[in-house]
Enzyme design. Structure first.
Site, PDB file in Angstrom:
ATOM      1  N   GLY A  12       0.711  -1.270   0.068  1.00 54.86           N
ATOM      2  CA  GLY A  12      -0.019   0.025   0.059  1.00 54.86           C
ATOM      3  C   GLY A  12       0.978   1.246  -0.030  1.00 54.86           C
ATOM      4  N   ASN A  14       1.562   3.065  -2.665  1.00 56.29           N
ATOM      5  CA  ASN A  14       0.964   3.940  -3.614  1.00 56.29           C
ATOM      6  C   ASN A  14      -0.440   4.451  -2.846  1.00 56.29           C
ATOM      7  OD1 ASN A  14       2.167   4.271  -6.166  1.00 56.29           O
ATOM      8  ND2 ASN A  14       2.445   2.112  -5.856  1.00 56.29           N
ATOM      9  N   ARG A  65     -15.786 -14.805 -10.184  1.00 57.05           N
ATOM     10  CA  ARG A  65     -15.443 -13.537 -10.211  1.00 57.05           C
ATOM     11  C   ARG A  65     -16.434 -12.545 -10.546  1.00 57.05           C
ATOM     12  NH1 ARG A  65     -12.191 -13.318 -15.087  1.00 57.05           N
ATOM     13  NH2 ARG A  65     -11.403 -11.123 -14.286  1.00 57.05           N
ATOM     14  N   MET A  90      -3.865  -7.038  -7.189  1.00 53.85           N
ATOM     15  CA  MET A  90      -3.436  -8.240  -8.006  1.00 53.85           C
ATOM     16  C   MET A  90      -4.411  -9.109  -8.705  1.00 53.85           C
ATOM     17  SD  MET A  90      -0.529  -7.402  -8.510  1.00 53.85           S
ATOM     18  CE  MET A  90       1.147  -6.553  -7.917  1.00 53.85           C
ATOM     19  N   HIS A 109       1.440   0.723 -12.986  1.00 54.91           N
ATOM     20  CA  HIS A 109       2.118  -0.613 -13.221  1.00 54.91           C
ATOM     21  C   HIS A 109       3.720  -0.098 -13.295  1.00 54.91           C
ATOM     22  CE1 HIS A 109       2.889  -4.508 -14.547  1.00 54.91           C
ATOM     23  NE2 HIS A 109       3.600  -3.846 -15.694  1.00 54.91           N
ATOM     24  N   ASP A 145      -2.826  -5.118 -17.583  1.00 53.65           N
ATOM     25  CA  ASP A 145      -2.103  -4.178 -18.147  1.00 53.65           C
ATOM     26  C   ASP A 145      -1.963  -3.495 -19.435  1.00 53.65           C
ATOM     27  OD1 ASP A 145      -1.326  -4.050 -15.187  1.00 53.65           O
ATOM     28  OD2 ASP A 145       0.271  -5.659 -15.624  1.00 53.65           O
ATOM     29  N   HIS A 171       9.301   3.045  -7.501  1.00 45.04           N
ATOM     30  CA  HIS A 171       8.466   3.230  -6.640  1.00 45.04           C
ATOM     31  C   HIS A 171       8.296   4.751  -6.289  1.00 45.04           C
ATOM     32  CE1 HIS A 171       8.132  -1.062  -5.070  1.00 45.04           C
ATOM     33  NE2 HIS A 171       7.371  -0.842  -6.272  1.00 45.04           N
ATOM     34  N   GLU A 174       6.626   6.343  -9.026  1.00 45.23           N
ATOM     35  CA  GLU A 174       5.083   6.118  -8.892  1.00 45.23           C
ATOM     36  C   GLU A 174       4.232   6.976  -7.850  1.00 45.23           C
ATOM     37  OE1 GLU A 174       4.586   1.179  -9.801  1.00 45.23           O
ATOM     38  OE2 GLU A 174       4.978   1.883  -7.814  1.00 45.23           O
TER      39      GLU A 174
HETATM   40  C1  GAR Z   1       3.456  -1.267  -7.364  1.00 46.20           C
HETATM   41  O1  GAR Z   1       4.913  -1.136  -7.914  1.00 46.20           O
HETATM   42  C2  GAR Z   1       2.461  -1.194  -8.691  1.00 46.20           C
HETATM   43  O2  GAR Z   1       3.100  -0.369  -9.719  1.00 46.20           O
HETATM   44  C3  GAR Z   1       2.296  -2.714  -8.818  1.00 46.20           C
HETATM   45  O3  GAR Z   1       2.418  -3.279  -7.821  1.00 46.20           O
HETATM   46  C4  GAR Z   1       3.203  -2.186  -6.618  1.00 46.20           C
HETATM   47  C5  GAR Z   1       2.306  -2.105  -5.254  1.00 46.20           C
HETATM   48  O4  GAR Z   1       3.090  -1.581  -4.504  1.00 46.20           O
HETATM   49  N1  GAR Z   1       1.408  -3.143  -9.678  1.00 46.20           N
HETATM   50  C6  GAR Z   1       1.373  -4.090 -10.480  1.00 46.20           C
HETATM   51  O5  GAR Z   1       2.433  -4.644 -10.855  1.00 46.20           O
HETATM   52  C7  GAR Z   1       0.116  -4.205 -11.436  1.00 46.20           C
HETATM   53  N2  GAR Z   1       0.365  -4.922 -12.395  1.00 46.20           N
HETATM   54  P1  GAR Z   1       2.228  -0.920  -3.282  1.00 46.20           P
HETATM   55  O6  GAR Z   1       1.159  -1.956  -2.739  1.00 46.20           O
HETATM   56  O7  GAR Z   1       3.404  -0.513  -2.195  1.00 46.20           O
HETATM   57  O8  GAR Z   1       1.647   0.354  -3.668  1.00 46.20           O
END
Ligand code: GAR
Length: 203
Positions: A12, A14, A65, A90, A109, A145, A171, A174
């Protein structure tokens, strides 16, 4: 007020960046709920710590789903959500979910899509030997994606990088890019022409 719902499965960071940037006094866009599919995920604790509402909808063992996503939609409606942000969520979303939130679901992503979709994008980039990778914010469609790209930030791959070192730098980008995109989309008009997303100015 634009009410954002964040779907998260893991750490978490992000989610945290979105809360830190958006949930300020007088802000016109706020994270209003965090929904998590994994019990005990750190994302839940982060939201609770910040005073953001949380919902837990465990997905382990779920095979239907469509029914699961209908429950998700119900929770998002309950919290009057306008925009959905996937942040390390995910699971693929079903057509029913996407129809409930047309052009209102974003994902981040850790690669320059369309390169390296799916799991372990940072490892994929290292194994491919690219010199530049990065992160992408895109609208979500039914693929992995594959939706229209909104914004990207490039990150150089340095000699001596391993997955952890490169992940840390990606990150960092991001955490800057995602809140900037959410703020802009909430505040300014945008259009999608084919696969191209047109916004006013850069991020
Ligand atoms: C992030 O790096 C995001 O880009 C990636 O998961 C991570 C989550 O980190 N997402 C994917 O790979 C989606 N295909 P976080 O839980 O610390 O935000």
């Amino acid at each position: 007020m634009t009410r954002v719902g964040v779907l998260a499965s893991g750490n978490g960071t992000n989610l945290q960046a979105l809360i830190d940037a958006l949930n300020r006094e007088g802000s016109s866009v706020q994270v209003a709920v965090t929904i998590c599919n994994v019990p005990g995920a750190k994302a839940l604790a982060r939201a609770q710590q910040a005073g953001v509402a949380t919902e837990l909808l465990p997905s382990k063992g779920v095979t239907d789903r469509t029914a699961y996503d209908a429950q998700l939609v119900g929770l998002l409606h309950k919290h009057r959500i306008d925009l959905v942000c996937l942040a390390g969520y995910m699971r693929l979303l079903t057509p029913g979910f996407l129809q409930a939130f047309p052009n209102q679901v974003l994902n981040i992503h850790p690669s320059l899509l369309p390169a390296f979709p799916g799991m372990h994008a940072i490892r994929q980039a290292l194994e491919a030997g690219v010199k530049v990778t990065g992160c992408t914010v895109h609208f979500v469609d039914e693929g992995t994606d594959t939706g229209p790209i909104i914004a990207q930030t490039a990150v150089p791959v340095l000699d001596g990088d391993d997955e952890n070192k490169l992940a840390e730098r990606i990150h960092h980008q991001e955490h800057r890019l995602y809140p900037a995109v959410v703020s802009k989309l909430a505040a300014e008009p945008f259009s999608i022409q084919g696969r191209r997303v047109m916004t006013q100015g850069a991020f």
